[in-house]
Motif scaffolding. Structure first.
Motif, short mmCIF file in Angstrom:
data_model
loop_
_atom_site.label_atom_id
_atom_site.label_comp_id
_atom_site.label_asym_id
_atom_site.label_seq_id
_atom_site.Cartn_x
_atom_site.Cartn_y
_atom_site.Cartn_z
N LEU A 281 154.88 69.11 -13.55
CA LEU A 281 153.45 69.37 -13.65
C LEU A 281 152.87 68.76 -14.92
N ARG A 282 151.62 68.39 -14.85
CA ARG A 282 150.84 67.97 -16.02
C ARG A 282 149.48 68.65 -15.92
N VAL A 283 148.82 68.79 -17.07
CA VAL A 283 147.44 69.25 -17.11
C VAL A 283 146.64 68.16 -17.80
N GLN A 284 145.86 67.42 -17.02
CA GLN A 284 145.12 66.27 -17.52
C GLN A 284 146.03 65.33 -18.31
N GLY A 285 147.21 65.09 -17.77
CA GLY A 285 148.15 64.16 -18.37
C GLY A 285 149.05 64.73 -19.44
N ARG A 286 148.79 65.95 -19.89
CA ARG A 286 149.60 66.56 -20.94
C ARG A 286 150.77 67.33 -20.34
N GLU A 287 151.88 67.36 -21.06
CA GLU A 287 153.05 68.08 -20.57
C GLU A 287 152.73 69.56 -20.37
N PHE A 288 153.32 70.10 -19.33
CA PHE A 288 153.02 71.46 -18.89
C PHE A 288 154.09 72.42 -19.39
N ASN A 289 153.66 73.62 -19.81
CA ASN A 289 154.61 74.71 -20.02
C ASN A 289 153.96 76.01 -19.57
N TRP A 290 154.78 76.96 -19.14
CA TRP A 290 154.26 78.16 -18.51
C TRP A 290 153.64 79.14 -19.50
N TYR A 291 153.88 78.94 -20.79
CA TYR A 291 153.28 79.82 -21.80
C TYR A 291 151.82 79.43 -22.03
N ASP A 292 151.57 78.14 -22.19
CA ASP A 292 150.23 77.67 -22.53
C ASP A 292 149.35 77.40 -21.30
N HIS A 293 149.96 77.13 -20.17
CA HIS A 293 149.18 76.58 -19.05
C HIS A 293 149.18 77.46 -17.80
N GLU A 294 149.53 78.72 -17.97
CA GLU A 294 149.50 79.63 -16.82
C GLU A 294 148.11 79.68 -16.19
N LYS A 295 147.07 79.82 -17.03
CA LYS A 295 145.70 79.91 -16.51
C LYS A 295 145.29 78.60 -15.83
N ALA A 296 145.70 77.48 -16.40
CA ALA A 296 145.35 76.18 -15.80
C ALA A 296 145.97 76.06 -14.41
N PHE A 297 147.19 76.58 -14.24
CA PHE A 297 147.84 76.55 -12.93
C PHE A 297 147.10 77.45 -11.94
N ILE A 298 146.76 78.66 -12.38
CA ILE A 298 146.02 79.58 -11.51
C ILE A 298 144.70 78.96 -11.09
N ASP A 299 143.98 78.37 -12.04
CA ASP A 299 142.68 77.77 -11.74
C ASP A 299 142.82 76.64 -10.73
N ALA A 300 143.89 75.85 -10.83
CA ALA A 300 144.10 74.76 -9.87
C ALA A 300 144.34 75.31 -8.47
N CYS A 301 145.09 76.39 -8.39
CA CYS A 301 145.32 77.02 -7.08
C CYS A 301 144.04 77.62 -6.52
N VAL A 302 143.27 78.26 -7.38
CA VAL A 302 142.01 78.87 -6.95
C VAL A 302 141.05 77.80 -6.43
N TRP A 303 140.96 76.67 -7.15
CA TRP A 303 140.06 75.61 -6.72
C TRP A 303 140.48 75.09 -5.34
N GLY A 304 141.79 74.94 -5.11
CA GLY A 304 142.26 74.50 -3.80
C GLY A 304 141.80 75.44 -2.70
N ILE A 305 141.91 76.74 -2.96
CA ILE A 305 141.46 77.72 -1.96
C ILE A 305 139.95 77.62 -1.76
N GLU A 306 139.21 77.40 -2.83
CA GLU A 306 137.76 77.29 -2.72
C GLU A 306 137.34 76.04 -1.95
N LEU A 307 138.23 75.06 -1.84
CA LEU A 307 137.94 73.87 -1.04
C LEU A 307 138.15 74.13 0.45
N GLY A 308 138.61 75.33 0.79
CA GLY A 308 138.70 75.69 2.19
C GLY A 308 140.10 75.94 2.72
N PHE A 309 141.12 75.81 1.88
CA PHE A 309 142.49 76.04 2.34
C PHE A 309 142.76 77.54 2.48
#
Length: 493
Positions: A266-294
């Motif tokens: 995983l990356r967040v806007q090209g930056r290396e991902f870790n579960w401590y700093d980027h948990e919210k970014a991962f949740i937001d990406a999943c939420v956006w996918g659902i909001e697109l109709g999935f």
């Protein structure tokens, strides 16, 4: 003259087979139907040209009717006419309909033909075809994912290839063309289309040298492999995704997308991902996918949250409590409690239900019908989560013969004593539409270039004539798959 397959007069699983698939004795009744000329064709063309010359539709993001917008951009008109090609290729079981055609033929259709075909399939009798103003997801109840049949489709296989620029685009449009030939959901459980990619790959996204799909660069938009260059400035990437979901929902499907869990993938806007700093970014990406109709999310490597045996991906995974929190927040933030969360290789352990998963894959021996039925009884106590069998997965190397695939599909769709005990099941696009003998699912998940490396695929838009098996045995196989789904619909509605 077009040929329509109207019936199968023998059980497909009882047909003689050879090592390359089905024998020529396929027991099909075929009927030729004359093609009826569209009397409005010339009028449509002239009016569309006039409309396009008068209107400069630049579009805007967030259109509430993206499928109508796509049709307007493609045609210059709002009126939808019945599609005679669809009538000539109809596979109908009661009120359930899809088209019977080879993928190469479907992929040559224009967006106009595709949407008119859709509207012809879904229109009530004695009414004109049209695109509804409001398109909800099909209602199978809040716990639909516990018994669903998941069908993963790789848009990269279907994407348009430009030999001059080495671009891979239009994956969503071409998936929309293909799903008309996927058997629709029975009344008793949902068929769910799962896209193997939604967000950009880390390297080479949108080009034929793109790297693995077992990765995602979050918060950088939608993958360029999925979007259409021809719609740039006219229709936003989000609208294109919503148009796909609207079409799938109209056809009776639930929809989902795959996302990896391993931090190194995983990356967040090209930056290396870790579960401590980027948990919210991962949740937001999943939420956006659902909001697109999935309606569902398939989590790659979910098994390894609690079981570190075997290949575990690259990098850390969320722990059990963290994964439970993530799934809870997705439901909370979207306000949807009918979502399905599928965990790759998750078995029948209570841990996965406790985290909030809905379905696990590759649990139960699909080659053994009685084993699947026995497992359905063992898990019948749980109405919210179950691990289920699969026909094949993304690691399929193409070596499974057609009879074995058909047997697995039959086990997955009929392996229970009561429909309420049905296990979730999982299959790939090639379990319905066999790929070319020179390709396999795992390779195209890993390397886009593998799909564009032969002359047959670089001299034209490669998927038209090269991606799928065009042999008579492959056609017979597809019709036998349809026959199994037909029996499910006839038996359970």
């Amino acid at each position: 003259m077009p040929i329509q397959i109207t019936a199968l007069n023998s059980a497909c699983l009882g047909l003689p087979y050879n090592n390359t698939g089905l024998s020529k004795g396929n027991g099909l009744i075929i009927r030729e139907k004359p093609s009826i000329k569209n009397n409005f064709a010339l009028f449509d063309m002239n009016r569309a040209m006039l409309n396009k010359s008068l209107v400069s539709f630049k579009g805007y993001y967030g259109d509430p009717q993206p499928l109508k917008k796509l049709f307007w951009i493609s045609t210059g008109r709002n009126d939808v006419y019945e599609d005679n090609w669809t009538k000539d290729h109809l596979y109908q079981v009661g009120m359930k309909k899809w088209v019977n055609a080879h993928p190469a033929e479907l992929l040559k259709h224009t967006p106009e033909q595709t949407i008119q075909s859709l509207c012809t399939l879904i229109k009530p009798d004695n009414q004109y075809p049209g695109i509804p103003p409001y398109i909800p997801s099909p209602n199978f109840g809040d716990k639909w994912g516990r018994r669903a049949n998941y069908i993963e489709i790789n848009p990269r296989v279907l994407a348009k290839y430009d030999n001059n620029s080495n671009r891979l685009t239009d994956g969503l449009l071409n998936t929309m063309k293909l799903i008309r030939a996927v058997p629709t959901s029975p009344n008793s459980f949902a068929n769910c289309i799962v896209l193997s990619q939604l967000y950009p790959s880390i390297n080479g996204d949108g080009y034929d040298d793109a790297g693995s799909l077992y990765c995602a660069n979050l918060h950088t938009g939608i993958s360029q492999t999925l979007t259409a260059d021809g719609l740039y400035g006219k229709m936003g990437a989000d609208e294109q995704v919503k148009a796909f979901n609207d079409m799938a929902h109209l056809l009776g499907f639930k929809t989902g997308f795959r996302i990896p869990l391993s931090a190194g993938q995983l990356r967040v806007q090209g930056r290396e991902f870790n579960w401590y700093d980027h948990e919210k970014a991962f949740i937001d990406a999943c939420v956006w996918g659902i909001e697109l109709g999935f309606d569902a999310i398939y989590f790659d490597s979910a098994k390894h949250i609690t079981d570190r045996s075997g290949y575990c991906g690259v990098g850390d995974l969320p722990n059990k409590n963290q994964m439970g929190y993530i799934l809870y927040k997705i439901r909370e933030q979207t306000g949807r409690h009918d979502l399905s969360f599928i965990g790759e290789k998750c078995d029948n352990r209570y841990d996965y239900k406790e985290m909030g998963f809905t379905a696990g894959t590759d649990w139960g021996k699909a080659d053994d019908f009685n084993s699947v039925r026995w497992e359905s009884e063992q898990q019948s106590w749980s109405g919210e989560y179950a691990g289920g069998p699969e026909v094949s997965n993304d690691n399929d190397d193409g070596g499974i013969f057609y009879p074995q695939r058909l047997n697995r599909i039959n086990s997955c769709l009929f392996g229970y004593r009561n429909i309420g005990e049905k296990l979730p099941s999982f299959m790939q696009m090639h379990d319905i539409f066999p790929l070319s003998p020179y390709s396999n699912t795992h390779e195209v998940m890993m390397h886009a270039k593998q799909m564009s490396g032969s002359d047959a695929w670089t001299k034209c838009e490669r998927h038209y004539d090269g991606a799928f098996n065009t042999s008579p045995a492959a056609t017979d196989y597809r019709n036998c798959v349809y026959h199994i789904f037909e029996n499910v619909i006839k038996t359970y509605g």
